[in-house]
Design a protein around this motif. Structure first.
Motif, PDB file in Angstrom:
ATOM      1  N   TYR A 102      -1.407   4.628   9.311  1.00 31.96           N
ATOM      2  CA  TYR A 102      -2.584   4.732   8.449  1.00 31.96           C
ATOM      3  C   TYR A 102      -3.902   4.729   9.212  1.00 31.96           C
ATOM      4  O   TYR A 102      -4.964   4.855   8.597  1.00 31.96           O
ATOM      5  CB  TYR A 102      -2.585   3.595   7.423  1.00 31.96           C
ATOM      6  CG  TYR A 102      -1.511   3.734   6.376  1.00 31.96           C
ATOM      7  CD1 TYR A 102      -1.361   4.919   5.653  1.00 31.96           C
ATOM      8  CD2 TYR A 102      -0.625   2.698   6.112  1.00 31.96           C
ATOM      9  CE1 TYR A 102      -0.377   5.057   4.698  1.00 31.96           C
ATOM     10  CE2 TYR A 102       0.364   2.829   5.151  1.00 31.96           C
ATOM     11  CZ  TYR A 102       0.480   4.013   4.446  1.00 31.96           C
ATOM     12  OH  TYR A 102       1.470   4.148   3.501  1.00 31.96           O
ATOM     13  N   THR A 144       2.558   1.868  -3.389  1.00 28.20           N
ATOM     14  CA  THR A 144       1.639   2.198  -4.483  1.00 28.20           C
ATOM     15  C   THR A 144       0.865   3.485  -4.233  1.00 28.20           C
ATOM     16  O   THR A 144       0.095   3.918  -5.093  1.00 28.20           O
ATOM     17  CB  THR A 144       0.634   1.047  -4.711  1.00 28.20           C
ATOM     18  OG1 THR A 144      -0.062   0.782  -3.489  1.00 28.20           O
ATOM     19  CG2 THR A 144       1.350  -0.200  -5.192  1.00 28.20           C
ATOM     20  N   HIS A 145       1.067   4.085  -3.054  1.00 29.81           N
ATOM     21  CA  HIS A 145       0.361   5.330  -2.740  1.00 29.81           C
ATOM     22  C   HIS A 145       1.316   6.471  -2.408  1.00 29.81           C
ATOM     23  O   HIS A 145       0.960   7.423  -1.714  1.00 29.81           O
ATOM     24  CB  HIS A 145      -0.608   5.106  -1.571  1.00 29.81           C
ATOM     25  CG  HIS A 145      -1.836   4.333  -1.953  1.00 29.81           C
ATOM     26  ND1 HIS A 145      -1.807   2.981  -2.213  1.00 29.81           N
ATOM     27  CD2 HIS A 145      -3.134   4.737  -2.144  1.00 29.81           C
ATOM     28  CE1 HIS A 145      -3.027   2.565  -2.533  1.00 29.81           C
ATOM     29  NE2 HIS A 145      -3.841   3.602  -2.513  1.00 29.81           N
ATOM     30  N   GLY A 146       2.537   6.370  -2.897  1.00 30.57           N
ATOM     31  CA  GLY A 146       3.472   7.490  -2.797  1.00 30.57           C
ATOM     32  C   GLY A 146       4.221   7.618  -1.495  1.00 30.57           C
ATOM     33  O   GLY A 146       4.987   8.573  -1.318  1.00 30.57           O
ATOM     34  N   ASP A 147       4.031   6.682  -0.556  1.00 36.05           N
ATOM     35  CA  ASP A 147       4.748   6.751   0.718  1.00 36.05           C
ATOM     36  C   ASP A 147       6.034   5.924   0.623  1.00 36.05           C
ATOM     37  O   ASP A 147       6.210   4.922   1.324  1.00 36.05           O
ATOM     38  CB  ASP A 147       3.872   6.232   1.862  1.00 36.05           C
ATOM     39  CG  ASP A 147       2.666   7.115   2.102  1.00 36.05           C
ATOM     40  OD1 ASP A 147       2.745   8.312   1.763  1.00 36.05           O
ATOM     41  OD2 ASP A 147       1.648   6.617   2.621  1.00 36.05           O
ATOM     42  N   TYR A 194       0.836  -1.207   0.000  1.00 39.95           N
ATOM     43  CA  TYR A 194       0.000   0.000   0.000  1.00 39.95           C
ATOM     44  C   TYR A 194       0.870   1.256   0.000  1.00 39.95           C
ATOM     45  O   TYR A 194       0.594   2.216  -0.734  1.00 39.95           O
ATOM     46  CB  TYR A 194      -0.923  -0.009   1.218  1.00 39.95           C
ATOM     47  CG  TYR A 194      -1.875   1.167   1.275  1.00 39.95           C
ATOM     48  CD1 TYR A 194      -3.119   1.108   0.644  1.00 39.95           C
ATOM     49  CD2 TYR A 194      -1.529   2.337   1.951  1.00 39.95           C
ATOM     50  CE1 TYR A 194      -3.989   2.188   0.690  1.00 39.95           C
ATOM     51  CE2 TYR A 194      -2.391   3.423   1.997  1.00 39.95           C
ATOM     52  CZ  TYR A 194      -3.621   3.342   1.363  1.00 39.95           C
ATOM     53  OH  TYR A 194      -4.476   4.424   1.403  1.00 39.95           O
ATOM     54  N   SER A 195       1.914   1.258   0.830  1.00 36.85           N
ATOM     55  CA  SER A 195       2.770   2.446   0.926  1.00 36.85           C
ATOM     56  C   SER A 195       3.498   2.717  -0.388  1.00 36.85           C
ATOM     57  O   SER A 195       3.634   3.867  -0.815  1.00 36.85           O
ATOM     58  CB  SER A 195       3.782   2.278   2.068  1.00 36.85           C
ATOM     59  OG  SER A 195       4.716   1.249   1.777  1.00 36.85           O
TER      60      SER A 195
END
Length: 318
Positions: free
Chosen positions: A184, A27-30, A24-25
């Motif tokens: 998150y 793929t979401h810019g983190d 998730y991180s």
């Protein structure tokens, strides 16, 4: 009765959730939430703990807890009776709740001691040594902590809680602690009045002076509030994770032992036995010549500086 430690089922979930958060991180810019070398170092520490823990469990659950329970709760006419005169606890639902509450109380003082006694901090600092706060950090556990943790919990079987019930309570506590290591999950409203939450644990992992040695609780925050160590996350403060005296290495052995090495070096700074003992058993940061400061000294200085300059919002420990 035969109970299985919940962590037996938790470990596969730990791996799955770490991979989920990692994906998730990324793929979401983190991109900076996880760093590969840091994650592998945390994983190595976690694997070591997973190997050592079952061996220690045999000693703690079967030997220490069982012996303590048997000694303080002998069989009297076929009934387990505590030496204080009452019948030892059974397995009623309310006993489970009381055991979990007793576990959380114990965890608070065990965790707080790890922050306030330097030789214990040397074992616990492993968990705080990453500059990242994520589910990978949750498994970055010191191997030596496992050796003395059962000693804090011996009073529970001594007063009558069955040893296997104590082990289950410890497992539930560990499961809750794992999932707290995520950025998150936002503030949770009324839940935060009772429970230790993700934002509270972010405070615990921060090296900001005003956040040091706060929020030691397990799944509850009531003991932090009772004993003056609770702190809410301030949205206006830029959180800096990790410790200032970091190992600066991804080598698991360095991460595991660097603070013990520092203690050894500090004991050689003064010939006085009392000073040497303070370097070992005193609070982290204590020094005989005032060259370094404890957390309480840092926070006192920080409050004084903030009075003089209200704009002061962040400071790093010495």
């Amino acid at each position: 009765m035969d109970f299985t430690n919940p962590l037996v089922y938790g470990v596969p979930c730990f791996i799955a959730f770490i991979l989920l958060e990692l994906t998730y991180s990324k793929t979401h810019g983190d991109d900076h939430l996880y760093e590969w070398k840091d994650l592998f170092a945390s994983g190595a520490m976690g694997i070591g703990s997973a190997i050592i823990a079952p061996l220690v469990k045999v000693v703690s659950a079967i030997v220490i807890f069982e012996y303590t329970f048997e000694f303080f709760n002998p069989l009297v006419d076929g009934v387990r009776t505590n030496i204080m005169g009452y019948e030892s606890f059974g397995y009623a639902w309310y006993v489970w709740l009381l055991c979990q509450l007793a576990d959380d109380f114990t965890y608070y003082w065990f965790h707080r001691a790890n922050h306030e006694i330097r030789i214990l901090w040397a074992a616990h600092i492993v968990h705080h040594s990453s500059d990242n706060f994520n589910l990978g950090t949750a498994v970055r556990n010191g191997w030596f902590t496992i050796l003395y943790k059962p000693l804090f919990y011996m009073w529970m079987p001594a007063i009558g809680f069955p040893p296997e019930m104590v082990v289950v309570a410890l497992g539930i506590e560990a499961l809750w602690q794992f999932q707290l290591h995520s950025v998150y999950v936002p503030k949770m409203g009324w839940v935060e009045k009772i429970f230790n939450t993700h934002t509270m644990h972010q405070v615990h992992h921060a090296q900001n002076v005003e956040y040091l040695d706060k929020n030691h609780g397990g799944f509850l925050n009531i003991f932090d509030k009772l004993f003056g160590t609770w702190k809410e996350l301030d949205d206006d403060i830029d959180v800096k994770y990790g410790v200032i005296h970091a190992p600066n290495s991804y080598n698991p052995l360095v991460i595991l032992t660097h603070e013990f090495k520092d203690i050894w070096n500090d004991t050689k700074k003064s010939p006085k036995l009392t000073h040497k003992l303070m370097y070992i058993f005193g609070p982290p940061g204590w020094s005989h010549d005032g060259s370094t400061m404890t957390v309480k000294q840092q926070q006192r200085l920080f409050r004084e500086q903030k009075k003089k300059n209200p704009a002061v919002a962040f400071s790093r420990p010495n």
